[in-house]
Design a protein around this motif. Sequence first.
Motif, PDB file in Angstrom:
ATOM      1  N   PRO A 193       0.823  -1.209   0.000  1.00 52.09           N
ATOM      2  CA  PRO A 193       0.000   0.000   0.000  1.00 52.09           C
ATOM      3  C   PRO A 193       0.860   1.263   0.000  1.00 52.09           C
ATOM      4  N   VAL A 194       0.280   2.334  -0.556  1.00 59.94           N
ATOM      5  CA  VAL A 194       0.956   3.633  -0.615  1.00 59.94           C
ATOM      6  C   VAL A 194       0.152   4.625   0.210  1.00 59.94           C
ATOM      7  N   PHE A 195       0.843   5.349   1.089  1.00 63.07           N
ATOM      8  CA  PHE A 195       0.224   6.352   1.952  1.00 63.07           C
ATOM      9  C   PHE A 195       0.829   7.707   1.622  1.00 63.07           C
ATOM     10  N   TRP A 196      -0.018   8.732   1.609  1.00 67.70           N
ATOM     11  CA  TRP A 196       0.385  10.085   1.243  1.00 67.70           C
ATOM     12  C   TRP A 196       0.123  10.999   2.428  1.00 67.70           C
ATOM     13  N   ALA A 197       1.082  11.841   2.771  1.00 68.73           N
ATOM     14  CA  ALA A 197       0.921  12.780   3.881  1.00 68.73           C
ATOM     15  C   ALA A 197       1.623  14.092   3.547  1.00 68.73           C
ATOM     16  N   ARG A 198       1.319  15.110   4.333  1.00 69.27           N
ATOM     17  CA  ARG A 198       1.911  16.434   4.147  1.00 69.27           C
ATOM     18  C   ARG A 198       2.622  16.833   5.438  1.00 69.27           C
ATOM     19  N   SER A 199       3.758  17.464   5.271  1.00 72.53           N
ATOM     20  CA  SER A 199       4.477  18.086   6.379  1.00 72.53           C
ATOM     21  C   SER A 199       4.977  19.426   5.854  1.00 72.53           C
ATOM     22  N   GLU A 200       4.365  20.492   6.346  1.00 67.45           N
ATOM     23  CA  GLU A 200       4.612  21.844   5.840  1.00 67.45           C
ATOM     24  C   GLU A 200       4.308  21.875   4.348  1.00 67.45           C
ATOM     25  N   GLU A 201       5.220  22.293   3.495  1.00 68.15           N
ATOM     26  CA  GLU A 201       4.947  22.360   2.055  1.00 68.15           C
ATOM     27  C   GLU A 201       5.566  21.192   1.292  1.00 68.15           C
ATOM     28  N   GLN A 202       5.841  20.113   1.997  1.00 70.20           N
ATOM     29  CA  GLN A 202       6.357  18.902   1.371  1.00 70.20           C
ATOM     30  C   GLN A 202       5.313  17.794   1.464  1.00 70.20           C
ATOM     31  N   ALA A 203       5.255  16.979   0.443  1.00 67.57           N
ATOM     32  CA  ALA A 203       4.428  15.774   0.469  1.00 67.57           C
ATOM     33  C   ALA A 203       5.363  14.587   0.655  1.00 67.57           C
ATOM     34  N   THR A 204       4.878  13.593   1.379  1.00 67.09           N
ATOM     35  CA  THR A 204       5.662  12.385   1.592  1.00 67.09           C
ATOM     36  C   THR A 204       4.854  11.191   1.120  1.00 67.09           C
ATOM     37  N   ILE A 205       5.486  10.328   0.355  1.00 67.35           N
ATOM     38  CA  ILE A 205       4.891   9.075  -0.072  1.00 67.35           C
ATOM     39  C   ILE A 205       5.546   7.976   0.764  1.00 67.35           C
ATOM     40  N   LEU A 206       4.712   7.208   1.454  1.00 70.71           N
ATOM     41  CA  LEU A 206       5.183   6.135   2.328  1.00 70.71           C
ATOM     42  C   LEU A 206       4.688   4.812   1.763  1.00 70.71           C
ATOM     43  N   ILE A 207       5.593   3.911   1.460  1.00 74.49           N
ATOM     44  CA  ILE A 207       5.245   2.635   0.842  1.00 74.49           C
ATOM     45  C   ILE A 207       5.579   1.515   1.819  1.00 74.49           C
TER      46      ILE A 207
ATOM     47  N   THR B 181       4.885   2.092   9.746  1.00 75.90           N
ATOM     48  CA  THR B 181       6.041   1.190   9.573  1.00 75.90           C
ATOM     49  C   THR B 181       6.266   0.922   8.088  1.00 75.90           C
ATOM     50  N   TRP B 182       6.552   1.971   7.348  1.00 71.76           N
ATOM     51  CA  TRP B 182       6.758   1.849   5.908  1.00 71.76           C
ATOM     52  C   TRP B 182       8.150   1.327   5.605  1.00 71.76           C
ATOM     53  N   ASP B 183       8.340   0.902   4.374  1.00 68.82           N
ATOM     54  CA  ASP B 183       9.640   0.409   3.914  1.00 68.82           C
ATOM     55  C   ASP B 183      10.387   1.454   3.095  1.00 68.82           C
ATOM     56  N   ILE B 184       9.637   2.288   2.375  1.00 68.82           N
ATOM     57  CA  ILE B 184      10.238   3.323   1.540  1.00 68.82           C
ATOM     58  C   ILE B 184       9.492   4.630   1.785  1.00 68.82           C
ATOM     59  N   GLY B 185      10.219   5.709   1.935  1.00 69.92           N
ATOM     60  CA  GLY B 185       9.612   7.032   2.075  1.00 69.92           C
ATOM     61  C   GLY B 185      10.301   8.024   1.150  1.00 69.92           C
ATOM     62  N   ILE B 186       9.492   8.796   0.424  1.00 73.51           N
ATOM     63  CA  ILE B 186      10.028   9.787  -0.516  1.00 73.51           C
ATOM     64  C   ILE B 186       9.318  11.110  -0.269  1.00 73.51           C
ATOM     65  N   SER B 187      10.073  12.189  -0.174  1.00 72.97           N
ATOM     66  CA  SER B 187       9.489  13.525  -0.038  1.00 72.97           C
ATOM     67  C   SER B 187       9.636  14.285  -1.339  1.00 72.97           C
ATOM     68  N   MET B 188       8.645  15.123  -1.613  1.00 72.31           N
ATOM     69  CA  MET B 188       8.656  15.939  -2.831  1.00 72.31           C
ATOM     70  C   MET B 188       7.812  17.179  -2.587  1.00 72.31           C
ATOM     71  N   PRO B 189       7.910  18.170  -3.462  1.00 67.71           N
ATOM     72  CA  PRO B 189       7.076  19.361  -3.307  1.00 67.71           C
ATOM     73  C   PRO B 189       5.592  18.983  -3.373  1.00 67.71           C
ATOM     74  N   ILE B 190       4.790  19.626  -2.551  1.00 70.25           N
ATOM     75  CA  ILE B 190       3.362  19.315  -2.519  1.00 70.25           C
ATOM     76  C   ILE B 190       2.697  19.598  -3.866  1.00 70.25           C
TER      77      ILE B 190
END
Length: 103
Positions: free
Chosen positions: A60-74, A80-89
């Motif tokens: 599964p893929v989870f999407w969240a925001r922290s300030e003006e960044q988006a994070t994809i958690l896989i 308890t994700w295995d991969i996390g990637i941050s990018m501009p929202i």
Amino acid sequence: MVDVTLDDSDDSVVVVKLQAETWELNIWAPVADLARLHEIRQADWNSRRSLAVGICAGSPVFWARSEEQATILIGRDDETWDIGISMPIGTVDEIARLAGERM
């Protein structure tokens, strides 16, 4: 900078292809679910909120925001994700826009 494309996979699912200079990520999801990503600003990571949208590498893929960044958690869940990637929202806004155009 992250390039965003939506490619057809089958009748009900598309592939979101996110590409940067040094990496690529492919996420499979129904178009209607991807359009829900316009709610990313309510998915505040500090409040432990996320949006479950899509599958990547069988997880599964989870999407969240922290300030003006988006994070994809896989991974199994958004704690308890295995991969996390941050990018501009704005990248997530682009995914939601493209999905909305396909509906």
